[in-house]
Design a protein around this motif. Structure first.
Motif, PDB file in Angstrom:
ATOM      1  N   ALA A   1      24.393 -37.897  29.091  1.00  0.00           N
ATOM      2  CA  ALA A   1      23.693 -39.156  29.405  1.00  0.00           C
ATOM      3  C   ALA A   1      23.868 -39.518  30.876  1.00  0.00           C
ATOM      4  O   ALA A   1      22.933 -39.986  31.524  1.00  0.00           O
ATOM      5  CB  ALA A   1      24.195 -40.275  28.506  1.00  0.00           C
TER       6      ALA A   1
ATOM      7  N   LEU B   1      25.937 -43.651  28.348  1.00  0.00           N
ATOM      8  CA  LEU B   1      25.494 -43.354  26.987  1.00  0.00           C
ATOM      9  C   LEU B   1      24.793 -44.557  26.366  1.00  0.00           C
ATOM     10  O   LEU B   1      23.742 -44.402  25.727  1.00  0.00           O
ATOM     11  CB  LEU B   1      26.675 -42.909  26.118  1.00  0.00           C
ATOM     12  CG  LEU B   1      26.310 -42.403  24.721  1.00  0.00           C
ATOM     13  CD1 LEU B   1      25.297 -41.249  24.788  1.00  0.00           C
ATOM     14  CD2 LEU B   1      27.569 -41.960  23.979  1.00  0.00           C
TER      15      LEU B   1
ATOM     16  N   TRP C   1      21.433 -44.762  28.024  1.00  0.00           N
ATOM     17  CA  TRP C   1      20.581 -43.651  27.589  1.00  0.00           C
ATOM     18  C   TRP C   1      20.033 -43.935  26.187  1.00  0.00           C
ATOM     19  O   TRP C   1      18.839 -43.799  25.947  1.00  0.00           O
ATOM     20  CB  TRP C   1      21.376 -42.336  27.599  1.00  0.00           C
ATOM     21  CG  TRP C   1      20.520 -41.153  27.277  1.00  0.00           C
ATOM     22  CD1 TRP C   1      19.876 -40.339  28.166  1.00  0.00           C
ATOM     23  CD2 TRP C   1      20.182 -40.666  25.967  1.00  0.00           C
ATOM     24  NE1 TRP C   1      19.156 -39.379  27.485  1.00  0.00           N
ATOM     25  CE2 TRP C   1      19.329 -39.563  26.141  1.00  0.00           C
ATOM     26  CE3 TRP C   1      20.503 -41.065  24.685  1.00  0.00           C
ATOM     27  CZ2 TRP C   1      18.804 -38.842  25.074  1.00  0.00           C
ATOM     28  CZ3 TRP C   1      19.973 -40.354  23.614  1.00  0.00           C
ATOM     29  CH2 TRP C   1      19.146 -39.260  23.813  1.00  0.00           C
TER      30      TRP C   1
END
Length: 196
Positions: free
Chosen positions: A144, A155, A158
């Motif tokens: 990510a 993350l 993402w």
């Protein structure tokens, strides 16, 4: 390599709500771009490829790669092009279902692409170094970070950005995203301009 433009359009980082389809973008830019070639591709694309092949003669007989921008709006496309140029963005993500839907080949290791800004001006040349198919819920923080170009909650950013984007796209066919949906995770390296 068929339909690569469709998937570059679908690659998402930090999705915003403003959207334009490719033909609208091309129409809008026709009058603004003075460096365009006859086939609608900005001259900077062929100039960048020529510079690259002069410095890397082993590629002089290769066809010029596809050129396109990341994302679907000017602000994000230009931001992602800059992150690619600086080496902060080194990955892109697509929905495997879309490759199947459009009967398009998955990206392959070694494939090159000329990344452009929203107006089609060449920014960098990248080469795929890794291609994998991973369930949405198995994407790693490290991947990510490569895709988002940031180490601040990569993350979480993402997942939100990609979930929202895939949800809006899948809605057109009456489907919904799932935690298990397969993501085509592509890692790449910038090969031009050369790192200083």
């Amino acid at each position: 390599m068929r339909q690569i433009s469709i998937f570059l359009f679908l690659i998402l980082v930090g999705c915003k709500s403003e959207t334009k389809n490719k033909s609208e973008i091309e129409t809008d830019n026709q009058s603004e771009m003075t460096t365009e070639t006859e086939d609608g591709i900005d001259k900077s694309v062929s100039e960048m490829w020529n510079d690259f092949t002069k410095a890397n003669t082993e590629f002089k007989n290769d066809e010029i790669p596809e050129s396109d921008f990341f994302h679907n709006n000017e602000k994000e496309a230009n931001r992602l092009a800059e992150l690619t140029l600086t080496g902060k963005k080194r990955a892109s993500s697509g929905l495997n279902k879309l490759y199947q839907q459009y009967n398009a080949d998955l990206p392959t290791v070694g494939t090159k692409q000329i990344v452009t800004d929203f107006n089609g001006r060449a920014i960098a040349i990248i080469e795929n170094v890794s291609v994998d198919t991973i369930p949405f819920n198995k994407i790693s923080k490290e991947y990510a970070e490569l895709d988002m170009g940031t180490n601040t909650e990569p993350l979480e950013k993402w997942k939100k950005a990609h979930w929202d984007f895939f949800e809006s796209f899948l809605k057109e066919s009456g489907e919904k995203p799932t935690e298990e949906m397969l993501i085509v995770a592509v890692e790449f390296k910038r090969i031009w301009p050369k790192n200083e």
